[in-house]
Design an enzyme around this catalytic site. Structure first.
Site, PDB file in Angstrom:
ATOM      1  N   SER A 274      44.627  38.374  42.503  1.00  0.00           N
ATOM      2  CA  SER A 274      45.430  39.717  44.210  1.00  0.00           C
ATOM      3  C   SER A 274      44.483  39.749  44.914  1.00  0.00           C
ATOM      4  O   SER A 274      43.185  40.289  45.227  1.00  0.00           O
ATOM      5  CB  SER A 274      45.516  40.936  42.999  1.00  0.00           C
TER       6      SER A 274
ATOM      7  N   TYR B   7      41.846  47.942  37.381  1.00  0.00           N
ATOM      8  CA  TYR B   7      43.256  46.611  37.763  1.00  0.00           C
ATOM      9  C   TYR B   7      42.631  45.681  38.546  1.00  0.00           C
ATOM     10  O   TYR B   7      41.983  43.942  38.085  1.00  0.00           O
ATOM     11  CB  TYR B   7      44.440  46.842  38.108  1.00  0.00           C
TER      12      TYR B   7
ATOM     13  N   LYS C 173      40.147  41.887  38.465  1.00  0.00           N
ATOM     14  CA  LYS C 173      40.975  40.680  39.233  1.00  0.00           C
ATOM     15  C   LYS C 173      39.501  40.025  39.671  1.00  0.00           C
ATOM     16  O   LYS C 173      39.068  39.142  39.767  1.00  0.00           O
ATOM     17  CB  LYS C 173      41.633  40.719  39.860  1.00  0.00           C
TER      18      LYS C 173
END
Length: 338
Positions: A125, A150, A154
């Site tokens: 991402s 989040y 990643k």
């Protein structure tokens, strides 16, 4: 050639399965149905004429993954989508994100490192860049401190893959993509969030349908064209095709490094208000919205420099923001008419 797609009934995963099958790959889908339904499998079959093999596996269950690879010994490539993906939710429930996104990746890689050679595409991402200093963002932009759990998963996921690739037969491509939206032109699959949408476009379409009372625009005092956050919105089919091209590069041994990184976006940033205006234009719907306080975890601006992915993979996005929004609106109308 057998390819495993984890999270293959999710939004991006399902579109990628369709594109893989169109290119002749034999696809096996793993999904635990936590944010998807078996109806998606029917949609994939309706589009491609092929029903991929499906296994209901929770990748947090180490023994279940071991059983899967005992049954499927001929996997040559893996595209790993299975992960929780909402910034706001990750701030509210960080342990859920660390367990789901990292333990599943670790258990999967433990099985793959036993193979003499395997190709691995990781769903990364643009959040790994945090708030990048310069726009558009290149792959050489420094990895900043994550704005959310989040985003941190990643970053950590990429580090894990790099370390494992050094000591195994795993070759990997990390695709750092921006904001996928839209639906397949067949209208058989699209974005289908369970519960309240965490992403902008499905919230827009649900608001236009009257399912949500109004859209909240989180902040209008950012240093952008109109004060609202700017993102790079890419049609999900364009994104799915990028995964297939990246996988082919690895399978053919064309990669120059054990782990390669590519941004996948359109190269154009659009503000929240620009997205709302574009949606109102293509849908002929007036969208009720209100400006509210900024949301924790949101960065000001992010859009991609796509020179590298075009130069090395020959890929670039083909669909416009308006086309993407119209496909999302058509999809929303379909699923609400059932």
């Amino acid at each position: 050639m057998k390819i495993l797609v984890t999270g293959g009934l999710g939004f991006i995963g399902s579109h990628t399965v369709v594109e893989l099958q169109a290119q002749g790959y034999d696809v096996v889908v793993v999904d635990n149905l936590s944010n998807s339904t078996l109806e998606v499998l029917q949609g994939i079959e309706a589009i491609s004429g092929i029903k991929p093999a499906f296994e209901n596996v929770d990748l947090r269950d180490k023994s279940a993954i071991q059983r899967f690879f005992s049954a499927y010994t001929d996997i040559k490539g893996v595209i790993h989508f299975a992960a929780s993906k909402a910034v706001g939710e990750s701030i509210e429930n960080p342990l859920l994100y660390y367990e789901n996104n990292l333990s599943s990746l670790i258990y999967l890689l433990q099985q793959l490192q036993e193979k003499s050679e395997v190709s691995f595409i990781f769903s990364s991402s643009c959040t790994v860049y945090g708030q990048a200093e310069y726009m558009p963002i290149t792959e050489n932009a420094p990895i900043q401190e994550a704005f959310s759990p989040y985003g941190n998963t990643k970053q950590i996921g990429e580090e894990i893959i790099r370390d494992v690739a050094k000591v195994s037969g795993i070759n990997a491509i990390l695709l750092r993509y921006f904001n996928p939206i839209g639906a397949h032109e067949s209208n058989m699959i699209g974005e289908l969030p369970i519960g309240i949408p965490q992403n902008l476009v499905p919230f827009i379409t649900q608001t236009a349908m009257g399912i949500r009372q109004q859209l909240s625009v989180f902040g209008n005092d950012y240093d952008t064209v109109d004060g609202t956050c700017v993102r790079d919105y890419i049609h999900v089919v364009d994104l799915a095709q990028a995964h297939v091209v990246a996988l082919k590069r690895l399978l053919e041994g064309a990669n120059e490094d054990k782990v390669e990184v590519y941004n996948v976006g359109t190269g154009k940033g659009s503000s929240v208000l620009e997205v709302i205006n574009a949606f109102e234009k293509v849908s002929q719907q007036k969208l009720p919205y209100q400006i509210v306080a900024r949301r924790e975890g949101d960065i000001t601006e992010a859009f991609a420099n796509t020179d590298k992915v075009y130069e090395k993979l020959g890929w670039k996005a083909s669909k416009t923001l308006e086309e993407s929004l119209l496909s999302a609106w058509i999809w929303e109308n379909k699923i609400r008419s059932k």
